[in-house]
Scaffold this active site. Sequence first.
Site, short mmCIF file in Angstrom:
data_model
loop_
_atom_site.label_atom_id
_atom_site.label_comp_id
_atom_site.label_asym_id
_atom_site.label_seq_id
_atom_site.Cartn_x
_atom_site.Cartn_y
_atom_site.Cartn_z
N ALA A 64 -21.85 -2.77 0.28
CA ALA A 64 -22.19 -2.64 1.69
C ALA A 64 -20.92 -2.35 2.49
O ALA A 64 -19.81 -2.52 2.00
CB ALA A 64 -22.85 -3.93 2.19
N GLY A 111 -24.27 -4.49 -2.62
CA GLY A 111 -25.49 -3.91 -2.08
C GLY A 111 -26.01 -2.74 -2.90
O GLY A 111 -27.21 -2.49 -2.95
N GLU A 114 -27.98 -4.23 -5.62
CA GLU A 114 -29.25 -4.71 -5.06
C GLU A 114 -30.20 -3.54 -4.81
O GLU A 114 -31.42 -3.67 -5.00
CB GLU A 114 -28.98 -5.48 -3.78
N GLU A 134 -20.00 -10.61 -4.30
CA GLU A 134 -19.96 -11.14 -2.94
C GLU A 134 -19.23 -12.48 -2.82
O GLU A 134 -18.60 -12.76 -1.79
CB GLU A 134 -21.39 -11.30 -2.39
#
Length: 261
Positions: A64, A111, A114, A134
């Site tokens: 991200a 991300g 994910e 993360e």
Amino acid sequence: MEFTNVGLKVENRVGYVVITHPPANALNGDTFDGLNACLDYILEQDEIKVVVITGAGKFFVAGADIKEFHQAFGDGEKGRQLAEVGQRVFDRMEQFRKPIIAAINGACLGGGFELALGCHMRIAAEEAMMGLPELKLGLIPGFAGTQRLARILPKSKTIELLLTSEFMTGREAERLGLVNYAVPLEEVLPKAKQLAEAIATEKGMCAIAAALQAVNQGLNRSFEEGQALEAELFGKMFLTEDAKEGITAFVEKRKPQFTDR
């Protein structure tokens, strides 16, 4: 059609979606908006039956956009909202009525991992690095990574990957059952194309959508409720022209010509 940070090409009934946000295809609000708009368009196009998602350049999606996270520091509500944006898009992908295949051509982290978990199938380069780092930032995954990973892997392995922030290669992800195939880098898109076209050209859309619905919704129900859903969807297939054609073609020993109706 043009979408923010997202490209789309259609070929042989397959929509090829490319995340294009250099240098690392990081996910931010604009990219989520572009991806969501692209999904809207794909849903309306009968020509597109299967979707392949990949990343531009040498990355799939390397995570991200940390700049957006930095702007939310000290504001828990803003942080929650950032997470919910990604969750909504990836939930939509998982429940999409058209199959979505992730073609993981490079780093697939945070991300990006994910996003891949939100796809129905995954093909990865053997050496592509994958994982959820993360915790190294003092965070946890926010786009449903803790939830989807724990529904694929054993709980203890999920916790290990989360707490150690260790990366795995595509080859290791295949061994764990996280990806369907791990192949040499140059074969990632050809393999995705082969799989996507086999579905798009040989199967009817009514049955494709029903099969995805049975699996996705059934997993959130008891086994008995899942069976009831399967039986209901099975019955609905007998109202389609495709089922009539498929059964007739079988009896007549020929290849069916599905019309997606």
